[in-house]
Design a protein around this motif. Sequence first.
Motif, PDB file in Angstrom:
ATOM      1  N   CYS A  94      42.791  49.796  47.559  1.00  0.00           N
ATOM      2  CA  CYS A  94      43.166  48.406  47.276  1.00  0.00           C
ATOM      3  C   CYS A  94      44.645  48.342  46.901  1.00  0.00           C
ATOM      4  O   CYS A  94      45.232  49.321  46.428  1.00  0.00           O
ATOM      5  N   ARG A  95      45.225  47.186  47.079  1.00  0.00           N
ATOM      6  CA  ARG A  95      46.613  46.958  46.701  1.00  0.00           C
ATOM      7  C   ARG A  95      46.766  47.068  45.197  1.00  0.00           C
ATOM      8  O   ARG A  95      45.880  46.658  44.443  1.00  0.00           O
ATOM      9  N   GLY A  96      47.899  47.575  44.752  1.00  0.00           N
ATOM     10  CA  GLY A  96      48.077  47.836  43.333  1.00  0.00           C
ATOM     11  C   GLY A  96      48.327  46.624  42.469  1.00  0.00           C
ATOM     12  O   GLY A  96      48.330  46.741  41.242  1.00  0.00           O
ATOM     13  N   ASP A  97      48.549  45.447  43.064  1.00  0.00           N
ATOM     14  CA  ASP A  97      48.907  44.284  42.248  1.00  0.00           C
ATOM     15  C   ASP A  97      47.813  43.219  42.216  1.00  0.00           C
ATOM     16  O   ASP A  97      48.071  42.092  41.809  1.00  0.00           O
ATOM     17  N   ILE A  98      46.592  43.558  42.656  1.00  0.00           N
ATOM     18  CA  ILE A  98      45.511  42.571  42.635  1.00  0.00           C
ATOM     19  C   ILE A  98      44.539  42.901  41.508  1.00  0.00           C
ATOM     20  O   ILE A  98      44.564  43.992  40.939  1.00  0.00           O
ATOM     21  N   SER A  99      43.648  41.974  41.225  1.00  0.00           N
ATOM     22  CA  SER A  99      42.682  42.155  40.142  1.00  0.00           C
ATOM     23  C   SER A  99      41.527  43.033  40.602  1.00  0.00           C
ATOM     24  O   SER A  99      41.300  43.231  41.802  1.00  0.00           O
ATOM     25  N   THR A 100      40.767  43.536  39.629  1.00  0.00           N
ATOM     26  CA  THR A 100      39.592  44.347  39.951  1.00  0.00           C
ATOM     27  C   THR A 100      38.577  43.533  40.745  1.00  0.00           C
ATOM     28  O   THR A 100      37.960  44.032  41.694  1.00  0.00           O
ATOM     29  N   SER A 101      38.418  42.265  40.369  1.00  0.00           N
ATOM     30  CA  SER A 101      37.442  41.419  41.075  1.00  0.00           C
ATOM     31  C   SER A 101      37.866  41.185  42.523  1.00  0.00           C
ATOM     32  O   SER A 101      37.024  41.165  43.430  1.00  0.00           O
ATOM     33  N   ALA A 102      39.188  41.022  42.751  1.00  0.00           N
ATOM     34  CA  ALA A 102      39.665  40.834  44.126  1.00  0.00           C
ATOM     35  C   ALA A 102      39.461  42.110  44.939  1.00  0.00           C
ATOM     36  O   ALA A 102      39.078  42.059  46.116  1.00  0.00           O
ATOM     37  N   CYS A 103      39.694  43.265  44.325  1.00  0.00           N
ATOM     38  CA  CYS A 103      39.462  44.540  45.000  1.00  0.00           C
ATOM     39  C   CYS A 103      37.981  44.701  45.326  1.00  0.00           C
ATOM     40  O   CYS A 103      37.620  45.098  46.434  1.00  0.00           O
ATOM     41  N   GLN A 104      37.118  44.389  44.355  1.00  0.00           N
ATOM     42  CA  GLN A 104      35.679  44.498  44.560  1.00  0.00           C
ATOM     43  C   GLN A 104      35.220  43.601  45.707  1.00  0.00           C
ATOM     44  O   GLN A 104      34.462  44.018  46.589  1.00  0.00           O
ATOM     45  N   ALA A 105      35.715  42.362  45.726  1.00  0.00           N
ATOM     46  CA  ALA A 105      35.326  41.422  46.778  1.00  0.00           C
ATOM     47  C   ALA A 105      35.787  41.909  48.145  1.00  0.00           C
ATOM     48  O   ALA A 105      35.063  41.816  49.140  1.00  0.00           O
ATOM     49  N   CYS A 106      37.026  42.442  48.203  1.00  0.00           N
ATOM     50  CA  CYS A 106      37.571  42.911  49.481  1.00  0.00           C
ATOM     51  C   CYS A 106      36.780  44.102  50.014  1.00  0.00           C
ATOM     52  O   CYS A 106      36.395  44.136  51.181  1.00  0.00           O
ATOM     53  N   VAL A 107      36.516  45.092  49.160  1.00  0.00           N
ATOM     54  CA  VAL A 107      35.804  46.300  49.595  1.00  0.00           C
ATOM     55  C   VAL A 107      34.377  45.959  49.996  1.00  0.00           C
ATOM     56  O   VAL A 107      33.850  46.474  50.993  1.00  0.00           O
ATOM     57  N   THR A 108      33.723  45.087  49.233  1.00  0.00           N
ATOM     58  CA  THR A 108      32.347  44.705  49.559  1.00  0.00           C
ATOM     59  C   THR A 108      32.284  44.037  50.922  1.00  0.00           C
ATOM     60  O   THR A 108      31.416  44.342  51.752  1.00  0.00           O
ATOM     61  N   TYR A 109      33.209  43.116  51.158  1.00  0.00           N
ATOM     62  CA  TYR A 109      33.215  42.446  52.452  1.00  0.00           C
ATOM     63  C   TYR A 109      33.566  43.420  53.572  1.00  0.00           C
ATOM     64  O   TYR A 109      32.993  43.376  54.663  1.00  0.00           O
ATOM     65  N   ALA A 110      34.525  44.331  53.297  1.00  0.00           N
ATOM     66  CA  ALA A 110      34.926  45.305  54.313  1.00  0.00           C
ATOM     67  C   ALA A 110      33.754  46.186  54.726  1.00  0.00           C
ATOM     68  O   ALA A 110      33.575  46.483  55.904  1.00  0.00           O
ATOM     69  N   ALA A 111      32.953  46.612  53.762  1.00  0.00           N
ATOM     70  CA  ALA A 111      31.810  47.479  54.061  1.00  0.00           C
ATOM     71  C   ALA A 111      30.814  46.789  54.986  1.00  0.00           C
ATOM     72  O   ALA A 111      30.198  47.417  55.853  1.00  0.00           O
ATOM     73  N   THR A 112      30.652  45.480  54.805  1.00  0.00           N
ATOM     74  CA  THR A 112      29.752  44.719  55.669  1.00  0.00           C
ATOM     75  C   THR A 112      30.392  44.429  57.022  1.00  0.00           C
ATOM     76  O   THR A 112      29.775  44.589  58.076  1.00  0.00           O
ATOM     77  N   HIS A 113      31.654  44.041  56.966  1.00  0.00           N
ATOM     78  CA  HIS A 113      32.362  43.624  58.172  1.00  0.00           C
ATOM     79  C   HIS A 113      32.535  44.781  59.155  1.00  0.00           C
ATOM     80  O   HIS A 113      32.372  44.621  60.372  1.00  0.00           O
TER      81      HIS A 113
END
Length: 675
Positions: A94-113
């Motif tokens: 994840c990018r170093g300047d985003i929140s934990t929740s934004a990282c979690q949302a991105c990775v979760t969606y990426a795993a599905t996508h």
Amino acid sequence: MPSITKHRHISTNFINLVLLLTVLSLLSPATEAQQHRLGIPSCPNTTTFTINSTYQANRDTLLSSLSSNVTRGVFFYNTTAGNSPDMVYGLFLCRGDISTSACQACVTYAATHISRRCPLDKTAVVWYEECFLRYSNRNIFSVVTETPTIYFLSGRSSIVTISEEDRFEKFVLKVINETIAMAESRPVGVSKYVTRVENISSFQTLYIRVDCTPDLSGADCGRCLRRARAYIPAGRQGGRAFNPSCSVRYEFNPFFNLTVVAALPAKGGEKHIKLNRIRILITSLSVIFGVAVVFISGFFIWRRRNSEDKENIHEVQLLDLENEHSKETFSGKNWERSQEFPSIQLDILHAATNHFSDENKLGEGGFGPVYKGTLANGKEIAVKRLSRTSGQGLVEFKNEVLLIARLQHKNLVRLLGCCLEKNEKLLVYEFMPNRSLDVFLFDSNLATQLDWQKRFNIIKGIARGIMYLHEDSRLRIIHRDLKASNVLLDHKMNPKISDFGMARIFCEDINQANTNRVVGTYGYMAPEYAMEGLFSIKSDVFSFGVLLLEIISGKKNNGFHLAKRGESLLTFAWKLWSKGEGMELMDQLLVPSCVASEVLKCIHIGLLCVQEDPSDRPTMSSVIFMLASDGTIKLPHPTEPAFSVGRVVTKSIEPISSEEVFSVNEITVSNFSPR
């Protein structure tokens, strides 16, 4: 008193505008973080697994594990699932300047996508603005992977305050290399997310971000970043390159969270953090000052526009149009004597187009609407009315008038006249009853009117028109904007190339030129022109190759990736042709009328035209010779076209569906335009 009140009102509005823009500039990184659903997948399709296999079960387990291991402050994670030979390796960053929740949302969606976009691939990667995720059947930990490299470029730099462009490019390159060196100095296991903010002047600030996966050594990270940086020339308004191991990006607008970045621990200590904070303060003040300058400049520009007559006189002088030409009509000896600078009165065009009524409007391009008109003698004309906000100014207008007036060929549209009165810029062409090629080609209903013989004749006609421009006219001309919408069709479906506003004249002994202003249409630009501003007759050959493949397939190159796993039409055509399946590229509407040998020959020629190296592309005279050959001549073997190149368009892209949304050029909500 009324004037004092008015000035106070303007001042209040101005202050409010400055405050609003400042707030928006500070909020932009936060809103950008919400775009994690826009992604670019890469599915090589080189190795696949079977449905319900052990490998698929291991991959699904790994993706679930990745999405559940985002923890506070830990934005990188790698793991494996299963045992050899079905072991799956995976990681996310994840990018170093985003929140934990934004990282979690991105990775979760990426795993599905990624499982949807690459359902049977043993190796795959998907990139988002906030994170990227990849998996493979081979060990990818602590290993540099530089393919595929995807890059996006803004236009050539035109707003720099440093007078010497070479000095500007060297400065940008120096700062980027220094930032890369900072990431390179960090050991294995340490975050290699590094940002820089450098003030070029009081009006312009450079923002840089580099990143590598933390499992890489410093030397591997530095090597990866330098190779990625080579894809984005420093003389642009911005650019970005990324691969499965690292990414580099620079812009002249903030694209990361300045507040969060300033608080990040960095290899360089508190001194670097304090410098960052000082730079942020200077940047904020520069934004406010810049807005003030823009407002004041706009005010003075508005005052200068209070006299249209003076401007119009100046424009007439720039166009070298003498007063006597404005009194000419389309009949009589004066017209014949003045074809170098044909002109017609505005009132004649108003009468012909019913005062540019909507009923007479044929369509609208990037430079303004086009209207159908009928002169008093019954002659039908088409009038291009340049918008006052159009990107085409006096230079392009003059260019088009002078060029077309000197060209005579049955496959080039005829310019009948021009008009420059009352702040209007009008070009008058012969009327083409069947409009442009794109109207038929990309419409499933109208495309039925283009059988193979008509399409083949259109291909040959376009080729003849380009060859005339390159070799047979008294001027060597490079069109620079050849595309389906700039090919008009007459009543017999004969093609005529139009729109010479971007064309350039070459001397006989010059074969190549460089421009600081890259113009044209994404999807048709040759790679050397889009990336370096270099253009030649081979740039037009590339555009012709794209157009040829579009005519055969009935598909646009621009946007083709939406349905074909990120591929461009060019790479898709090359893969089919390489496998001996070229006929699958053909528009299915052509099946009843096609001649297979001609279709395959045209695909072959199209692929020769879109080769990455300009020297490998044929000339248009060679293209015409190949098109006319009976099949006994052996054509050269084409090389694979370059990977898709995106460019910044600064226009939002709308999602196709909730499940299949693709990434963006600048990765800040722009169009992803393949080449």
